[in-house]
Enzyme design. Structure first.
Site, PDB file in Angstrom:
ATOM      1  N   ASP A  74      31.936  -9.692  50.218  1.00  0.00           N
ATOM      2  CA  ASP A  74      33.199  -9.384  49.549  1.00  0.00           C
ATOM      3  C   ASP A  74      33.098  -7.910  49.133  1.00  0.00           C
ATOM      4  O   ASP A  74      32.361  -7.578  48.204  1.00  0.00           O
ATOM      5  CB  ASP A  74      33.365 -10.307  48.335  1.00  0.00           C
ATOM      6  CG  ASP A  74      34.550  -9.929  47.451  1.00  0.00           C
ATOM      7  OD1 ASP A  74      35.318  -9.019  47.825  1.00  0.00           O
ATOM      8  OD2 ASP A  74      34.704 -10.554  46.380  1.00  0.00           O
ATOM      9  N   LYS A 128      37.918   1.594  47.831  1.00  0.00           N
ATOM     10  CA  LYS A 128      38.697   0.672  48.666  1.00  0.00           C
ATOM     11  C   LYS A 128      40.188   1.033  48.657  1.00  0.00           C
ATOM     12  O   LYS A 128      40.910   0.775  49.608  1.00  0.00           O
ATOM     13  CB  LYS A 128      38.500  -0.751  48.139  1.00  0.00           C
ATOM     14  CG  LYS A 128      39.112  -1.839  48.988  1.00  0.00           C
ATOM     15  CD  LYS A 128      38.719  -3.190  48.435  1.00  0.00           C
ATOM     16  CE  LYS A 128      39.361  -4.332  49.180  1.00  0.00           C
ATOM     17  NZ  LYS A 128      38.943  -5.633  48.623  1.00  0.00           N
ATOM     18  N   GLU A 147      40.794 -12.200  52.266  1.00  0.00           N
ATOM     19  CA  GLU A 147      40.189 -12.700  51.028  1.00  0.00           C
ATOM     20  C   GLU A 147      40.744 -14.077  50.637  1.00  0.00           C
ATOM     21  O   GLU A 147      39.963 -14.977  50.304  1.00  0.00           O
ATOM     22  CB  GLU A 147      40.383 -11.684  49.896  1.00  0.00           C
ATOM     23  CG  GLU A 147      39.491 -10.457  50.105  1.00  0.00           C
ATOM     24  CD  GLU A 147      39.929  -9.231  49.318  1.00  0.00           C
ATOM     25  OE1 GLU A 147      40.843  -9.349  48.465  1.00  0.00           O
ATOM     26  OE2 GLU A 147      39.373  -8.149  49.562  1.00  0.00           O
ATOM     27  N   ASP A 178      44.912 -14.114  42.704  1.00  0.00           N
ATOM     28  CA  ASP A 178      43.714 -13.287  42.538  1.00  0.00           C
ATOM     29  C   ASP A 178      43.983 -12.173  41.521  1.00  0.00           C
ATOM     30  O   ASP A 178      44.678 -11.202  41.818  1.00  0.00           O
ATOM     31  CB  ASP A 178      43.338 -12.710  43.923  1.00  0.00           C
ATOM     32  CG  ASP A 178      42.081 -11.843  43.876  1.00  0.00           C
ATOM     33  OD1 ASP A 178      41.620 -11.501  42.776  1.00  0.00           O
ATOM     34  OD2 ASP A 178      41.572 -11.498  44.964  1.00  0.00           O
TER      35      ASP A 178
END
Ligand code: AMP
Length: 621
Positions: free
Chosen positions: A23, A87, A187, A211
């Site tokens: 992850d 990211k 994800e 999330d």
């Protein structure tokens, strides 16, 4: 196909090579694997440093790089050499960043083009791919240390909304870290697998994955059928998360203690202490009803009821996103059969209650919300390793399909291991003013340079209307059908001119050759990525020279002699580097940056003149 691996540290032969699940998160990353005997996923906790590795990279000087908790300590003391949230930059051009560039504490190079962003640390230029690779290397190192075996292959997760270039960038980062990336998975798909949803090929379900992390919020609606996870919709806010809860608590304490906000901007240490205590308070209130601490002579006190009141508006924003994602998927709440919670902030009881109430069912939260994505990626890795026969493996394309772009680089359109049938496309433009034809050369293979890959076909899109460089919009689409036949279409959108070709990519390649091509791509990964970076830097430089020349030619009358002289000198430096065949990407990028810094003020001034003249009815060229 069974693989045999040798465990270098123990010298024993190991039958099943371990493939890890990673992850790669905005704030935190982690790596997991399937325990060979216990057969369930475990997040790797090397040297008892915890399972979580903060996604922070710090450059210590003398080329030393540190990643994770150690790097995080430099965020305050040395922000210019400490990179976080990389990211957010992955696979993005400077234009994509828009107003958010001020969010970062380090220097992002503004070349104001569609080129990929670069980060300047001292005299070095790094791409987000290189920085992400540093994080992946650290995860790989920890996995190898904990498992006492080499780790060469991985499944890496990305947000469901990541586009093609962000996915490709993630894949490249893996390559650069010495990993063969077997698959990039979403994800929410990974989170759902961690809860066992989608593992039974006969089940059909529609689920929501909520999330809420430290700085980002995502909601995804998935439809799962026969082991295929289809993303029906995604929504969210890339600047909303647990950090906002912390800020709400800090603001509350300031008000309670009558401290003006202005005082805080002077006192960075107090602000930092308040932030850390606020996060501690928030975490405590996930269990307790009250929290008290003192910072110097300030008493910081908060009850769970007050905290919930403070964060209700923030949590409500996530509910609105859930509503939008349902309506985008044309679904009602009742259609959602399961809800999965991901991210540390879903530990806040109000968040859990609100989400469960909204969907009218108890959300799944029994697994550690920080780990579920990595755990699910490990399950997918295990499937790909051929260790599980209960899951359907889809037909996949064995090699990447793509086209040649500037400098002889391979631009991948359908990555290897994509399930077929599939369709993918990308938009291109011209690089020269008045260009009317465009060559589309189709290649197959994993190397960064097309000359190392296998050429499948070439055709020319003719009749593009003559326009300035960068204006035509050329859509190139790859359609790979279930039989593995590839159809490539190219269309210029403004004029509608179109051209297509059909190819059978597999033709003439034996399994052995495919394997050899894959092996080559792994052996040459490092030099390939390095070459790609030099070519990209040289292409950026060439395009800038072209723009600067055109700019000076058109606006000569608005420039002073001195301005023309400095521009010419800096321009010459870039041109010299290009003609000397310089292969130092940092030197080229530095010269490019210098030239841009020189010309930007004139460009802005001339833009102002042009607006003023346009308003008075005159036009300048
Ligand atoms: P992630 O980005 O998924 O790692 O989530 C990190 C966020 O979760 C941070 O804002 C943390 O403060 C928050 N968090 C971690 N543990 C808890 C907890 N027990 N209660 C509330 N928030 C938490």
């Amino acid at each position: 196909m069974a693989k045999v691996a040798i465990n270098l540290s123990t010298g024993t032969i190991q039958k099943e090579e371990i493939i890890v699940g990673i992850d790669l998160g905005t704030t935190n990353s982690l790596v997991a694997y399937i325990h060979p005997e216990e057969k369930h996923p475990i997040a790797i906790n090397d040297l008892d440093m915890g399972t979580i590795v903060p996604s922070v990279v710090h450059f210590k000087g003398a080329g030393e790089v540190v990643v994770g908790n150690e790097a995080k300590e430099y965020l305050l003391t040395d922000p210019a050499h400490t990179i976080y949230s990389v990211k957010r930059l992955l696979g993005k051009s400077y234009q994509d960043l828009g107003n958010h560039k001020d969010y970062f504490g380090y220097k992002i190079i503004d070349d104001n083009t569609e080129g990929m962003v670069k980060i300047r640390v001292g005299d070095h230029f790094y791409s987000p791919i290189e920085l992400s690779a540093e994080i992946l290397k650290e995860l790989r190192k920890r996995a190898e240390h904990a498992l006492k075996t080499p780790v060469n292959r991985a499944v890496i997760t990305v947000p469901a909304y990541f586009n093609d270039s962000q996915r490709q960038a993630t894949r490249d980062a893996g390559k650069l870290a010495g990993l063969e990336v077997l698959r990039i998975i979403n994800e929410p798909t990974a989170a759902s697998l961690a809860y066992g949803i989608g593992l039974d090929p006969s089940e059909e379900k529609t689920i929501a994955v909520y999330d809420l992390g430290g700085g980002t919020f995502d909601i995804s609606i998935l439809h799962i059928q026969q082991g295929i996870f289809e993303v029906l919709s995604t929504n969210g806010d890339t600047y909303l998360g647990g950090d906002d809860f912390d800020r709400a608590i800090v603001d509350y304490w300031l008000k309670e203690n009558n401290i003006p906000t202005a005082e805080l901007t002077q006192n960075k240490e107090l602000l930092q202490a308040l932030r850390l205590s606020a996060e501690e308070a928030k975490k405590t209130l996930s269990q307790a009803d009250n929290f008290v601490t003192t910072i110097g002579n300030i008493t910081c006190n908060i009850t769970r009821a007050t905290f919930e009141e403070l964060i209700t508006p923030i949590v409500q924003r996530t509910v609105q996103s859930c509503e939008r994602s349902l309506s985008d998927a044309n679904l009602r709440k009742e259609d959602i059969q399961a809800v999965v919670m991901v991210g540390g902030s879903t530990r806040v009881p109000l968040v859990y209650r609100t989400v469960s109430d909204f969907f009218g069912k108890e959300a799944n939260n029994s697994l550690n919300p920080d780990e579920v994505v990595a755990l699910g990626a490990a399950i997918q890795a295990d499937v790909l390793a051929g260790n599980r026969h209960d899951i359907l493996l889809l037909d996949v394309t064995p090699l990447t399909l793509g086209i040649e772009t500037m400098g002889g680089l391979m631009d991948s359109i359908i990555p290897r291991n994509s399930k077929i049938p599939t369709k993918a496309g990308r938009q291109y433009t011209t690089s020269i003013d008045g260009q009317i034809n465009m060559k589309i050369a189709v290649y197959q293979g994993e190397r960064d340079l097309v000359k190392e890959n296998r050429k499948l076909a070439e055709f020319e899109l003719k009749g593009i209307p003559a326009m300035p460089a960068g204006l035509p919009k050329i859509d190139v689409n790859f359609i790979l059908n279930a039989d593995g036949i590839l159809k490539v279409e190219a269309q210029e959108l403004r004029s509608g001119v179109k051209q297509h070709i059909e190819i059978k990519p597999q033709y003439g390649l034996t399994d052995k050759q495919v394997e050899q091509m894959l092996m080559d791509s792994i052996t040459h990964a490092r030099e390939d990525v390095a070459t790609r970076m030099v070519i990209e830097a040289r292409t950026t430089a060439e395009q800038l020279l072209y723009q600067v020349d055109r700019f000076v030619q058109k606006n000569r009358q608005h420039l002073t002699n001195e301005e023309i002289a400095t521009t010419t000198a800096k321009r010459q430096r870039v041109a010299d580097l290009l003609s000397s065949d310089n292969q130092e990407k940092d030197t080229i990028l530095k010269a490019v940056d210098d030239l841009e810094e020189t010309t930007r003020p004139f460009a802005e001034r001339i833009m102002d003149i042009s607006i003023r003249e346009a308003m008075t009815g005159k036009k300048i060229e």
